[in-house]
Design a protein around this motif. Structure first.
Motif: not given
Ligand SMILES: [Zn+2]
Lengths: 435, 141
Positions: B1-10, B70-77, B101-106, B108-112
């Protein structure tokens, strides 16, 4: 059977006869030119008379004529016939200083129309064709030049002139236009508007031929035009100083433009050393008129870069071919002793589908070395993978080095960062102190 | 299962990142996660947004070089040990991760994750009971 040639005896003339004709006409041209105030001084001072010319090679001993000479002798300093013989003039606007003026006698206009008719006939136009000319009329030579030539051929000639694309398309359909003359960018515009109007050039028009010129373009652009319209597109070369269109033109082989050597003597010179270059090498085109009486020009430096294509053309015409124009000699720059033209770089860049169409070449001195930097805009980002972007940069660098013999520094830049492609975009920035 | 990611040239020039974010802000696009990777020459901004298709269109209209992938997102502690464990499964199965890359909400962590084979990520997730999340779930975080 339909003849392949408009003037078979001239177009397929043996080289030796053609050169004899050139020599005879060159002597006449010099004789005529000496009657103008400008050449009577310029050539008279050197003691040149028609008899000074024994062989075609002797032409090289004569001085060049430049656009600057035309400007500083504006308007009639190069006219070689009495006023009662002059029937028309064309002028090209000068961004700096005086414009240039070219005067024509009745004889000159007839010769000019004959050359244009010869060109159009060569690519298959006949007196049953409908030829629509989208050039500006008036002072611009692409208007009246093609008008008189196509009329002489006997084609129904529509002086549609420039602009009003919807009206152009209406003419194409109503009059059953079979051939159009347009600059390449306008051909694309015509196609776009047709598409918006739901008109297919392939099925809804009778178009078979496009004549494109007056604007440098690549082989890829020509193929795109042919694909879009479902026609053959032929490259046309001319300039107001050489009367206008009809100087050189592609034949059905589409491999170079036959330059009419019964009307002009061509030379290719190195724009730096001014020395002649052998056939096949790119340099500045220098032309001498052979059949113009009101205002002959001797060794005129056109500033256009091209080369003579060596070898014979399968079409049977003996007049040598020039390659499509590779740019202006004013745009040429020299790095480490190598002459480089922006068109060479553009040709390579356009082969990469990942790239946009805007680029900028910067030449600068870095640690007492001349360096070339090529910045080019990306198209849509095709990858978000660094190694691929780096591979792309490497590939561009390698191919450019093969073409210009100098290793450039290639930078991919974001879209919209470089000057726009429309109009006269600055393609080369030379920041060196000592060029 | 994938999610959409946007890549931008800078291009590496000051203010460019702000310009791009400004364009997205104008179009009311929310940024869920972002990361910038750069070299001396140029950078690539990678984004998960509230509406990737729209974000792509507005960037394109503003002549910004961008691409959807397309990238995949996982969640874990969100503990280092759990991170390591997750990555270890991929190594064990021989799937190379191009970037993460990842971000967390306390807690929960989310890995892209961007890999060469998204189908294989699904298989590995099933095998080891990893928690792959959908685009919808990610957007409601
Ligand atoms: Zn030919």
């Amino acid at each position: 059977m339909d003849n392949l040639y408009f003037q078979p005896e001239i177009e397929t003339m043996e080289r030796s006869s053609l050169e004899t004709l050139q020599l005879k006409r060159l002597k006449e041209s010099i004789g005529t030119a000496l009657r103008s105030p400008f050449y009577s001084t310029r050539l008279g001072k050197l003691g040149i008379t028609p008899d000074s010319i024994r062989t075609l090679g002797d032409l090289r001993r004569l001085p060049f004529t430049t656009k600057e000479d035309l400007r500083s002798n504006y308007p009639f300093g190069l006219v070689a016939v009495p006023a009662d013989r002059v029937v028309r003039l064309h002028s090209s606007s000068g961004t700096t200083g005086n414009p240039t003026v070219i005067c024509h006698s009745q004889h000159d206009l007839e010769c000019w129309a004959g050359r244009v008719a010869r060109c159009l006939y060569m690519v298959g136009l006949r007196n049953t064709d409908v030829f629509q000319n989208t050039s500006g009329y008036g002072m611009f030579t692409g208007g009246l030049g093609f008008q008189y030539g196509a009329e002489l051929l006997g084609a129904l000639t529509v002086p549609a002139a420039a602009g009003n694309t919807v009206r152009q398309i209406k003419f194409i359909r109503d009059f059953g236009t079979t051939a159009i003359h347009a600059i390449p960018s306008y051909a694309f515009r015509l196609y776009e508007v047709m598409r918006e109007m739901g008109i297919s050039p392939r099925t809804d028009t009778r178009l078979t031929t496009l004549v494109i010129g007056a604007e440098p373009h690549t082989e890829a652009q020509r193929r795109k035009i042919e694909e879009a319209f479902g026609v053959k597109a032929y490259n046309s070369f001319g300039m107001s100083e050489m009367s206008g269109p009809g100087v050189a033109f592609e034949c059905p082989c589409q491999n170079g433009l036959h330059l009419w050597e019964d009307c002009y003597i061509m030379e290719i010179i190195d724009p730096e050393t001014l020395e002649p270059l052998p056939d096949g090498e790119v340099g500045e085109l220098v032309l001498t008129t052979l059949d113009r009486e009101a205002m002959p020009l001797i060794r005129y430096r056109t500033r256009d870069l091209t080369r003579i294509i060596p070898g014979e053309c399968p079409c049977g015409r003996t007049h040598r071919r020039i390659d499509r124009i590779k740019g202006r000699s004013d745009d040429m720059f020299i790095v480490k002793g190598v002459n480089i033209f922006p068109m060479q770089i553009e040709k390579i860049l356009m082969q990469f589908r990942e790239l946009g169409t805007n680029y900028l070449i910067t030449v600068d001195t870095v640690n007492s070395n001349d360096e070339v930097m090529v910045e080019v805009e990306l198209g849509d980002l095709f990858t978000d993978d660094y190694s691929q972007l780096q591979r792309l940069t490497r590939d561009i660098t390698r191919q450019l080095k093969d073409e210009i013999l100098v290793t450039p520094k290639v930078r991919l830049v974001d879209r919209g960062t470089l000057p726009q492609e429309t109009g006269k975009a600055v393609r080369v920035k030379d920041l060196r102190k000592n060029k | 299962m994938t999610i959409k990611q946007l890549s931008v040239f800078l291009e590496n020039k000051s203010g460019r990142l702000n310009e791009v974010l400004g364009i997205l802000g104008q179009a009311d696009i929310r940024i869920i996660a972002a990361t910038v990777a750069d070299t001396s020459e140029y950078g690539i901004l990678r984004l998960i947004t509230s509406d990737t298709a729209k974000a792509y269109e507005v960037l394109k209209a503003n002549r910004v070089s961008a691409q959807q992938s397309d990238v995949v997102a996982l969640t874990c502690n969100s503990t280092a040990a759990e991170f390591a464990e997750q990555m270890d499964y991929f190594t064990r199965e021989g799937l190379s991760v191009e970037y993460m890359y990842c971000f967390s909400t306390g807690e929960k962590a989310f890995l892209i994750l961007r890999t060469s084979d998204n189908a294989m990520v699904d298989a590995i997730a099933r095998k080891y009971g990893l928690d792959i999340i959908t685009e919808k779930e990610l957007l409601s975080v």
